[in-house]
Every structure is written in C-alpha cells, then in structure tokens.
Design an enzyme around this catalytic site. Sequence first.
Site, PDB file in Angstrom:
ATOM      1  N   ASN A  31      -3.218   6.167  -0.536  1.00 17.27           N
ATOM      2  CA  ASN A  31      -2.859   6.235   0.581  1.00 17.27           C
ATOM      3  C   ASN A  31      -1.928   7.613   0.808  1.00 17.27           C
ATOM      4  OD1 ASN A  31      -3.916   4.106   2.175  1.00 17.27           O
ATOM      5  ND2 ASN A  31      -2.403   2.703   1.342  1.00 17.27           N
TER       6      ASN A  31
ATOM      7  N   SER B 248       0.775  -1.155  -0.129  1.00 14.38           N
ATOM      8  CA  SER B 248      -0.015  -0.015   0.002  1.00 14.38           C
ATOM      9  C   SER B 248       0.951   1.073   0.108  1.00 14.38           C
ATOM     10  CB  SER B 248      -1.114  -0.080   1.235  1.00 14.38           C
ATOM     11  OG  SER B 248      -0.443  -0.732   2.182  1.00 14.38           O
TER      12      SER B 248
ATOM     13  N   GLU C  84      -5.405   0.008  -7.633  1.00 15.17           N
ATOM     14  CA  GLU C  84      -4.545   0.977  -7.812  1.00 15.17           C
ATOM     15  C   GLU C  84      -3.171   0.175  -8.592  1.00 15.17           C
ATOM     16  OE1 GLU C  84      -3.049   3.214  -4.398  1.00 15.17           O
ATOM     17  OE2 GLU C  84      -2.894   4.765  -5.396  1.00 15.17           O
TER      18      GLU C  84
ATOM     19  N   HIS D 268      -2.460  -3.084  -6.082  1.00 13.10           N
ATOM     20  CA  HIS D 268      -2.875  -2.444  -4.809  1.00 13.10           C
ATOM     21  C   HIS D 268      -4.446  -2.379  -4.819  1.00 13.10           C
ATOM     22  CE1 HIS D 268      -3.228   0.742  -1.570  1.00 13.10           C
ATOM     23  NE2 HIS D 268      -3.329  -0.404  -0.953  1.00 13.10           N
TER      24      HIS D 268
HETATM   25  N1  CAA Z   1     -16.132  -8.800   3.065  1.00 14.79           N
HETATM   26  C1  CAA Z   1     -16.876  -9.054   1.842  1.00 14.79           C
HETATM   27  N2  CAA Z   1     -18.154  -8.332   1.869  1.00 14.79           N
HETATM   28  C2  CAA Z   1     -18.206  -7.517   2.764  1.00 14.79           C
HETATM   29  C3  CAA Z   1     -17.401  -7.194   3.764  1.00 14.79           C
HETATM   30  C4  CAA Z   1     -16.047  -7.748   3.709  1.00 14.79           C
HETATM   31  N3  CAA Z   1     -15.192  -7.563   4.678  1.00 14.79           N
HETATM   32  N4  CAA Z   1     -17.924  -6.153   4.316  1.00 14.79           N
HETATM   33  C5  CAA Z   1     -18.964  -5.691   3.595  1.00 14.79           C
HETATM   34  N5  CAA Z   1     -19.125  -6.443   2.943  1.00 14.79           N
HETATM   35  C6  CAA Z   1     -20.431  -6.467   2.003  1.00 14.79           C
HETATM   36  C7  CAA Z   1     -21.819  -6.797   2.776  1.00 14.79           C
HETATM   37  O1  CAA Z   1     -21.782  -8.202   3.153  1.00 14.79           O
HETATM   38  C8  CAA Z   1     -22.773  -6.085   1.679  1.00 14.79           C
HETATM   39  O2  CAA Z   1     -22.927  -7.040   0.937  1.00 14.79           O
HETATM   40  P1  CAA Z   1     -24.592  -7.280   0.431  1.00 14.79           P
HETATM   41  O3  CAA Z   1     -24.764  -5.783  -0.267  1.00 14.79           O
HETATM   42  O4  CAA Z   1     -24.406  -8.248  -0.641  1.00 14.79           O
HETATM   43  O5  CAA Z   1     -25.265  -7.338   1.453  1.00 14.79           O
HETATM   44  C9  CAA Z   1     -21.960  -4.919   1.434  1.00 14.79           C
HETATM   45  O6  CAA Z   1     -20.764  -4.993   1.537  1.00 14.79           O
HETATM   46  C10 CAA Z   1     -22.335  -3.798   2.129  1.00 14.79           C
HETATM   47  O7  CAA Z   1     -22.142  -3.791   3.473  1.00 14.79           O
HETATM   48  P2  CAA Z   1     -22.850  -3.537   4.883  1.00 14.79           P
HETATM   49  O8  CAA Z   1     -24.298  -3.398   4.482  1.00 14.79           O
HETATM   50  O9  CAA Z   1     -22.692  -4.508   6.034  1.00 14.79           O
HETATM   51  O10 CAA Z   1     -22.262  -1.982   5.047  1.00 14.79           O
HETATM   52  P3  CAA Z   1     -21.843  -0.792   4.441  1.00 14.79           P
HETATM   53  O11 CAA Z   1     -23.080  -0.476   3.403  1.00 14.79           O
HETATM   54  O12 CAA Z   1     -21.497   0.049   5.461  1.00 14.79           O
HETATM   55  O13 CAA Z   1     -20.501  -1.143   3.414  1.00 14.79           O
HETATM   56  C11 CAA Z   1     -18.492  -0.974   3.388  1.00 14.79           C
HETATM   57  C12 CAA Z   1     -19.496  -1.603   4.328  1.00 14.79           C
HETATM   58  C13 CAA Z   1     -18.378  -1.694   2.021  1.00 14.79           C
HETATM   59  C14 CAA Z   1     -16.997  -1.573   4.101  1.00 14.79           C
HETATM   60  C15 CAA Z   1     -18.422   0.431   3.567  1.00 14.79           C
HETATM   61  O14 CAA Z   1     -18.508   1.007   4.818  1.00 14.79           O
HETATM   62  C16 CAA Z   1     -17.338   1.243   2.965  1.00 14.79           C
HETATM   63  O15 CAA Z   1     -17.067   1.202   1.613  1.00 14.79           O
HETATM   64  N6  CAA Z   1     -16.346   1.640   3.728  1.00 14.79           N
HETATM   65  C17 CAA Z   1     -14.996   2.261   3.430  1.00 14.79           C
HETATM   66  C18 CAA Z   1     -14.202   1.245   2.643  1.00 14.79           C
HETATM   67  C19 CAA Z   1     -12.764   1.718   2.526  1.00 14.79           C
HETATM   68  O16 CAA Z   1     -12.736   3.237   2.371  1.00 14.79           O
HETATM   69  N7  CAA Z   1     -11.907   1.021   2.138  1.00 14.79           N
HETATM   70  C20 CAA Z   1     -10.553   1.238   1.410  1.00 14.79           C
HETATM   71  C21 CAA Z   1      -9.663   1.180   2.678  1.00 14.79           C
HETATM   72  S1  CAA Z   1      -8.027   1.838   2.215  1.00 14.79           S
HETATM   73  C22 CAA Z   1      -7.311   0.496   1.492  1.00 14.79           C
HETATM   74  O17 CAA Z   1      -7.694  -0.595   1.428  1.00 14.79           O
HETATM   75  C23 CAA Z   1      -5.943   0.763   0.981  1.00 14.79           C
HETATM   76  C24 CAA Z   1      -4.778   0.408   1.930  1.00 14.79           C
HETATM   77  O18 CAA Z   1      -3.844   0.047   1.461  1.00 14.79           O
HETATM   78  C25 CAA Z   1      -5.078   0.640   3.588  1.00 14.79           C
END
Ligand code: CAA
Length: 297
Positions: free
Chosen positions: A196, A125, A158, A146
Amino acid sequence: MTKGNSKLIETVGVIGAGQMGCGIAQVCMVAGFDVVLTDANEKALKVSRELIERDLARQVSRNKMSDESMDEALNRITTAVGLDSHKGCDLIIEAVCENESVKKDVFAELDSFVSTDAIVTSNTSSISITGLASSISHPERVIGLHFMNPVPVMPLIEVIRGLATSDGTFAEIERFVEKLGKSLVVSQDYPGFIVNRLLMPMLNEACYALYEGVGTIEAIDRGMKLGTNHPMGPFELADMIGLDTCYSIMQVLHKGLNGSKYQPCPLLLNYVEAGWLGRKTGRGFYDYSGEKPTPTR
Ligand code: CAA
C-alpha cells in the site's frame, strides 16, 4: 496438538465478515483449517456464508474442486456473534474495518481470554503492528498478516513483523502461509508496509488526475490497463477495495510519513462523505446498478 515447543495451527479465528474476512475464512477452510468466523452483525455472517457457498459451488461447476471437497470445506466453518467464540483458536486473524481504535479495542478484548500460545494477527493494510501489539500482554505472539483482495485469487500475503514479534511466531506464520498455498513477502512495520505504500499513492494520484481534469474516469482506467498492462484501472481497483479503506490508508500514510505527496485527494473524500464507497455500496467511481458499470463523473 504441539510441534516442538510451538502449537500446530488447527483452528483459525477470523474476526470481521466483510469482504476480506469472508475471503480469508474461505481460503483457510479450503486449506483444511477449522474456522470460526465472527462479526458483530448476524446478517453479515449469513451473507458471508452464502458468498463462500456460491464461490465454492462455482469452482465445483468449473471442475476446479470436487463436490466432496466443497462439502468438507463448508463443514469446517462455524459462525458466531461474540468475540469470545475465539477462545480455543490457535491463530486469530483480525479483519475489522481499517480504524486503529476499533482494532485496538478488539485486541484488548481478545487479551482477556485468548490462550498465551495463540498467535494474534491483524489483516491491517497500513496500521502499525507494533502499536496494535501494545494492547495485548504477549506482543511476541502478534504479527501482521495482510491478505490481498480478492483473497481466493491473489497469491500474496504480506507478513509484517512488529518490534516484539518472536522468531517462533514468524516461523509458524511462514508454515501457515505455505499451507494456504500463498506466497509471502516480509515488510518492516512502517505505514502502508510495502504494497500500500506504493499502490495507494498511485490510486490517490488517479483521483487527483480526475479532480484536475487531466482525464475522465474511463480514460484514466483505460490508459493504465492498456498502457501499463494493469489488470484493472485505478478507479475499478479503488472501487473494489472500498473508497473508505483507500481514504483511511492515505490518512495513515499522510500522518505517518508526513509528506504532502500523501495528502488524500479532496475528491476521494467527497466520495467517502457521500457514502459512495465502491462496489460494496453499489456506487463509487462507477455505478454498479445497471448491467455494466458506468462512470459517475
Ligand atoms: N472472489 C473470488 N474469485 C474471484 C473474485 C472474487 N471476488 N473475482 C474474480 N475471481 C475469480 C474469477 O471467478 C475467475 O476464476 P476462474 O479462473 O476460476 O474463472 C478469476 O478470478 C479471474 O476472474 P475474471 O476472469 O472474472 O476477471 P480477471 O481475469 O479480470 O481477474 C482479478 C479478476 C483477479 C480481480 C484481476 O482483475 C486482478 O488481479 N485485479 C487486480 C487485483 C488487485 O490488485 N488486488 C490487490 C488489491 S490491494 C489489496 O488488496 C491490499 C489492500 O490493503 C487494499
């Protein structure tokens, strides 16, 4: 199988069965690739398999996938402990911890057996792809890939070109990303890349705001969710990513970009030193042991 003068990607090796490696393996299996998932820890492989099975079963129960497709996907994965199980892979995705020397060791070991036409990628990342590629004798076949967390849900990958990455390698990766059903953005090879470089200083600033008493964990999270339409607050997101990973990325930004604005927050370091790493350890900025996460400060 070959296509033009490049090999068609059929078998994908994923190194590291943590939350990212597990998610990457899952999306590759579902997209029709054979997957070899390895980890030094046999238990992590077992847990990964169970998580993948559980997530696919949930998709079946929601009519998002057929039983048959789930079974086919699950038949496409094999797990193993040794890195040499990646010998026949066309594409290898390294997803071990965010530590440059650990990643370089993995790349150096891969170099002793991986085929010269295989593409070797890192899910880092923040760490330099050009630097990682220097541990391998065919750096033109090395590229950054990424994925975002949670991998099955997030649409972005990415892609980071190292100094030596060839156009052919990039073109094969573009096709691969398309086959996964994801979208890509291309980033140049500088610390933290695009996502990031922007996201981590925001999460780190949330830690400073908490450290300086500007607001509570809940107030800061609520403020960013309701005030800026972020799906998760910065502390919820940091806990999901892993506080050790956030801290490592801030260190890479601080070292590589040399500005005080990238100094990791001492409070973030405290959490890491306590082993309160977020959801994966059951406690970070929130405690996950009860029915509902509760703030730890
Ligand atoms: N694995 C698989 N599916 C998942 C999951 C996981 N860990 N977490 C959530 N889901 C699925 C749920 O099961 C749900 O699926 P359905 O539509 O089939 O029911 C869907 O995603 C939506 O989940 P929820 O309804 O429970 O909750 P939500 O609408 O709040 O979404 C989220 C959850 C997708 C995590 C949302 O909160 C989100 O987009 N958060 C931001 C995530 C983000 O910013 N990620 C990038 C991080 S940075 C990175 O990764 C880079 C790095 O290097 C650090």
